[in-house]
Design a protein around this motif. Structure first.
Motif, PDB file in Angstrom:
ATOM      1  N   VAL A  28      12.038   1.551  -5.889  1.00  0.00           N
ATOM      2  CA  VAL A  28      10.675   1.525  -6.237  1.00  0.00           C
ATOM      3  C   VAL A  28      10.592   2.546  -6.438  1.00  0.00           C
ATOM      4  CG1 VAL A  28       9.961   2.249  -3.586  1.00  0.00           C
ATOM      5  CG2 VAL A  28       8.542   1.203  -5.195  1.00  0.00           C
ATOM      6  N   ALA A  29       9.094   2.885  -7.828  1.00  0.00           N
ATOM      7  CA  ALA A  29       9.288   3.883  -9.105  1.00  0.00           C
ATOM      8  C   ALA A  29       7.958   4.844  -7.254  1.00  0.00           C
ATOM      9  CB  ALA A  29       8.237   3.177  -9.297  1.00  0.00           C
ATOM     10  N   PRO A  30       7.924   6.623  -7.759  1.00  0.00           N
ATOM     11  CA  PRO A  30       7.451   7.208  -7.046  1.00  0.00           C
ATOM     12  C   PRO A  30       6.015   7.015  -6.931  1.00  0.00           C
ATOM     13  CG  PRO A  30       9.260   8.551  -8.514  1.00  0.00           C
ATOM     14  CD  PRO A  30       9.325   7.135  -8.083  1.00  0.00           C
ATOM     15  N   ALA A  31       5.442   6.528  -8.549  1.00  0.00           N
ATOM     16  CA  ALA A  31       4.206   6.524  -8.508  1.00  0.00           C
ATOM     17  C   ALA A  31       4.033   5.034  -7.515  1.00  0.00           C
ATOM     18  CB  ALA A  31       3.254   5.930  -9.743  1.00  0.00           C
ATOM     19  N   ALA A  32       4.524   4.078  -7.191  1.00  0.00           N
ATOM     20  CA  ALA A  32       3.969   3.106  -6.513  1.00  0.00           C
ATOM     21  C   ALA A  32       4.268   3.389  -5.403  1.00  0.00           C
ATOM     22  CB  ALA A  32       4.668   1.991  -6.618  1.00  0.00           C
ATOM     23  N   LEU A  33       4.570   4.734  -5.139  1.00  0.00           N
ATOM     24  CA  LEU A  33       4.796   5.123  -3.407  1.00  0.00           C
ATOM     25  C   LEU A  33       3.196   5.412  -3.395  1.00  0.00           C
ATOM     26  CD1 LEU A  33       8.190   5.664  -2.592  1.00  0.00           C
ATOM     27  CD2 LEU A  33       6.971   3.420  -1.758  1.00  0.00           C
ATOM     28  N   TYR A  34       3.810   6.349  -4.622  1.00  0.00           N
ATOM     29  CA  TYR A  34       2.048   7.528  -4.142  1.00  0.00           C
ATOM     30  C   TYR A  34       0.701   6.423  -4.393  1.00  0.00           C
ATOM     31  CZ  TYR A  34      -1.974  11.183  -5.213  1.00  0.00           C
ATOM     32  OH  TYR A  34      -2.512  12.297  -5.243  1.00  0.00           O
ATOM     33  N   ALA A  35       0.753   4.894  -5.027  1.00  0.00           N
ATOM     34  CA  ALA A  35      -0.870   4.474  -5.405  1.00  0.00           C
ATOM     35  C   ALA A  35      -0.539   3.347  -4.127  1.00  0.00           C
ATOM     36  CB  ALA A  35      -0.612   3.685  -6.296  1.00  0.00           C
ATOM     37  N   PHE A  36       0.064   3.377  -3.414  1.00  0.00           N
ATOM     38  CA  PHE A  36      -0.207   2.841  -1.782  1.00  0.00           C
ATOM     39  C   PHE A  36      -1.018   3.691  -1.231  1.00  0.00           C
ATOM     40  CE2 PHE A  36       2.078   0.946   1.894  1.00  0.00           C
ATOM     41  CZ  PHE A  36       1.355  -0.165   1.929  1.00  0.00           C
ATOM     42  N   GLN A  93      -2.582   6.141  -1.491  1.00  0.00           N
ATOM     43  CA  GLN A  93      -3.939   5.923  -1.856  1.00  0.00           C
ATOM     44  C   GLN A  93      -4.676   5.115  -1.166  1.00  0.00           C
ATOM     45  OE1 GLN A  93      -3.651   7.107  -5.545  1.00  0.00           O
ATOM     46  NE2 GLN A  93      -4.199   9.362  -5.392  1.00  0.00           N
ATOM     47  N   LEU A  94      -3.973   4.063  -1.532  1.00  0.00           N
ATOM     48  CA  LEU A  94      -5.000   2.776  -1.040  1.00  0.00           C
ATOM     49  C   LEU A  94      -4.764   2.559   0.337  1.00  0.00           C
ATOM     50  CD1 LEU A  94      -6.121  -0.173  -1.961  1.00  0.00           C
ATOM     51  CD2 LEU A  94      -3.950  -1.094  -1.750  1.00  0.00           C
ATOM     52  N   ALA A  95      -3.844   3.064   0.972  1.00  0.00           N
ATOM     53  CA  ALA A  95      -4.174   2.753   2.778  1.00  0.00           C
ATOM     54  C   ALA A  95      -5.064   3.673   2.731  1.00  0.00           C
ATOM     55  CB  ALA A  95      -2.784   3.340   2.947  1.00  0.00           C
ATOM     56  N   GLY A  96      -5.089   5.131   2.450  1.00  0.00           N
ATOM     57  CA  GLY A  96      -6.025   5.774   2.557  1.00  0.00           C
ATOM     58  C   GLY A  96      -7.367   5.203   2.205  1.00  0.00           C
ATOM     59  N   LEU A  97      -8.094   5.169   1.711  1.00  0.00           N
ATOM     60  CA  LEU A  97      -9.173   4.642   1.100  1.00  0.00           C
ATOM     61  C   LEU A  97      -9.729   3.241   2.120  1.00  0.00           C
ATOM     62  CD1 LEU A  97     -11.527   4.630  -0.900  1.00  0.00           C
ATOM     63  CD2 LEU A  97      -9.974   3.103  -2.757  1.00  0.00           C
ATOM     64  N   LEU A  98      -8.891   2.401   2.222  1.00  0.00           N
ATOM     65  CA  LEU A  98      -9.270   1.021   3.218  1.00  0.00           C
ATOM     66  C   LEU A  98      -9.428   1.365   5.128  1.00  0.00           C
ATOM     67  CD1 LEU A  98      -6.250  -1.887   1.908  1.00  0.00           C
ATOM     68  CD2 LEU A  98      -9.516  -1.601   0.758  1.00  0.00           C
ATOM     69  N   ALA A 146      -8.903  -0.670  10.884  1.00  0.00           N
ATOM     70  CA  ALA A 146      -8.924   0.325  10.109  1.00  0.00           C
ATOM     71  C   ALA A 146      -8.840   2.138  10.326  1.00  0.00           C
ATOM     72  CB  ALA A 146     -10.154  -0.262   9.169  1.00  0.00           C
ATOM     73  N   ARG A 147      -9.131   1.877  11.745  1.00  0.00           N
ATOM     74  CA  ARG A 147      -9.316   3.027  11.982  1.00  0.00           C
ATOM     75  C   ARG A 147      -8.445   3.174  12.829  1.00  0.00           C
ATOM     76  NH1 ARG A 147     -14.988   3.184  15.801  1.00  0.00           N
ATOM     77  NH2 ARG A 147     -16.369   3.621  13.894  1.00  0.00           N
ATOM     78  N   ILE A 148      -7.285   2.609  13.055  1.00  0.00           N
ATOM     79  CA  ILE A 148      -5.773   2.532  13.530  1.00  0.00           C
ATOM     80  C   ILE A 148      -4.824   3.581  12.162  1.00  0.00           C
ATOM     81  CG2 ILE A 148      -3.588   1.730  13.941  1.00  0.00           C
ATOM     82  CD1 ILE A 148      -4.977  -0.214  15.937  1.00  0.00           C
ATOM     83  N   THR A 149      -5.716   2.432  11.362  1.00  0.00           N
ATOM     84  CA  THR A 149      -4.464   2.558   9.948  1.00  0.00           C
ATOM     85  C   THR A 149      -4.626   4.108   9.188  1.00  0.00           C
ATOM     86  OG1 THR A 149      -4.832   0.384   8.645  1.00  0.00           O
ATOM     87  CG2 THR A 149      -4.510   2.138   7.231  1.00  0.00           C
ATOM     88  N   TRP A 150      -5.854   4.454   9.828  1.00  0.00           N
ATOM     89  CA  TRP A 150      -6.653   5.606   9.359  1.00  0.00           C
ATOM     90  C   TRP A 150      -5.834   6.647   9.603  1.00  0.00           C
ATOM     91  CZ3 TRP A 150      -8.673   8.653   5.622  1.00  0.00           C
ATOM     92  CH2 TRP A 150      -9.050   9.700   6.061  1.00  0.00           C
ATOM     93  N   VAL A 151      -5.953   7.010  11.492  1.00  0.00           N
ATOM     94  CA  VAL A 151      -5.084   8.068  11.968  1.00  0.00           C
ATOM     95  C   VAL A 151      -3.391   8.473  11.932  1.00  0.00           C
ATOM     96  CG1 VAL A 151      -4.018   8.401  14.374  1.00  0.00           C
ATOM     97  CG2 VAL A 151      -6.441   7.226  14.317  1.00  0.00           C
ATOM     98  N   LEU A 152      -2.843   6.604  11.312  1.00  0.00           N
ATOM     99  CA  LEU A 152      -1.635   6.890  11.052  1.00  0.00           C
ATOM    100  C   LEU A 152      -1.225   7.480   9.416  1.00  0.00           C
ATOM    101  CD1 LEU A 152      -0.240   3.131  11.936  1.00  0.00           C
ATOM    102  CD2 LEU A 152      -0.445   4.712  13.000  1.00  0.00           C
ATOM    103  N   PHE A 153      -2.224   7.490   8.253  1.00  0.00           N
ATOM    104  CA  PHE A 153      -2.570   7.608   7.380  1.00  0.00           C
ATOM    105  C   PHE A 153      -2.227   8.999   7.107  1.00  0.00           C
ATOM    106  CE2 PHE A 153      -5.066   9.552   4.578  1.00  0.00           C
ATOM    107  CZ  PHE A 153      -4.348   9.554   3.263  1.00  0.00           C
TER     108      PHE A 153
END
Length: 259
Positions: A137-145, A147-152, A164-171
């Motif tokens: 996978v490309a590094p840009a795809a990992l970076y975009a994913f 960012q998307l996880a942090g925004l959600l 979503a709060r669990i996702t934020w803590v893991l992020f």
């Protein structure tokens, strides 16, 4: 040719089928449109099929689940299942398109690492670039994913969603680990500390309303009936003797006391 014209039971018997009496002409059927119009009007009259169905729809607004007609329940369940299937199918298509888009994101530069945000963002880009060399996978795809996880996680946590709060803590924990791993050795602690402070400030919104204190609900004691046992004795007292009654004259009512 002789004919047999003898009457039967006083009536003349015909000799051929041509002499049979003519049948009355058949009643012509009404046009189909007129019959449909008549049936439509009759179904809307009181007691008609459509009239009863409409009454059941009006009663369903204020009735309970067990009081609603079965055909309304079946229709509602069918519509609900259809909507769920459509939503799941649409969500699957959107997710598939998003993942394909992330996999085809063009490579982006890792940045120069200048500024406060660059101190935090540059190590994460470097970490993804290093790890993507061993992945398909490309590094840009990992970076975009990332960012998307942090925004959600930030938006969903603001509205109180537990996932979503669990996702934020893991992020946040993953971001701190990546910054610590990819930052220069001399400024590793400072970069990780700044990232932790930024994540803590953003957590004010993502973890809004979250508290570690136990919630104690003080309910007033419910009314308990008091039980007071009591013993009731019912005694029957003899009434007063009538005036002028002499017990000495009645020997039958006197019995000696026996021990």
């Amino acid at each position: 040719m002789p004919t047999n014209d003898k009457p039967i039971n006083g009536q003349h018997r015909p000799n051929s089928i041509l002499d049979l009496p003519e049948l009355p002409p058949a009643i012509e059927d009404k046009p189909r449109l007129a019959r449909l119009r008549t049936a439509w009007k009759e179904s809307w009259e009181e007691g008609g099929f459509l009239y009863q169905r409409w009454e059941e729809l009006l009663k369903a607004r204020h009735a309970g689940w067990h009081e609603i007609a079965n055909w309304i329940k079946a229709t509602g369940l069918l519509v609900g299942i259809s909507l769920i299937v459509m939503m799941v199918d649409t969500a699957g298509d959107i997710t598939s398109a998003a993942l394909k888009g992330l996999s085809t994101v063009p490579d982006s530069p890792t940045g120069d690492g200048n500024g406060l945000w660059g101190t935090v963002d540059h190590p994460i880009r470097v970490f993804f670039a290093q790890q993507a060399a061993h992945l398909t996978v490309a590094p840009a795809a990992l970076y975009a994913f990332w960012q998307l996880a942090g925004l959600l996680g930030l938006i969903g946590g603001f509205f109180g969603n537990a996932g979503a709060r669990i996702t934020w803590v893991l992020f946040g924990c993953g971001s701190l680990a990546m910054i610590w791993s990819a930052s220069p050795a001399g400024g590793r602690a400072a970069a990780t500390g700044i990232a932790a402070l930024m994540w803590a400030l953003a957590s004010i919104f993502a973890l809004r309303g979250l508290t570690l204190r136990p919630i104690v609900h003080n309910h007033p004691p419910q009314f308990q009936p008091q039980f007071n046992p009591a013993l009731h004795l019912h005694a029957t007292l003899p009434g007063p003797a009538p005036a002028g009654d002499d017990f000495d004259d009645e020997d039958d009512n006197i019995h000696p006391l026996q021990r």
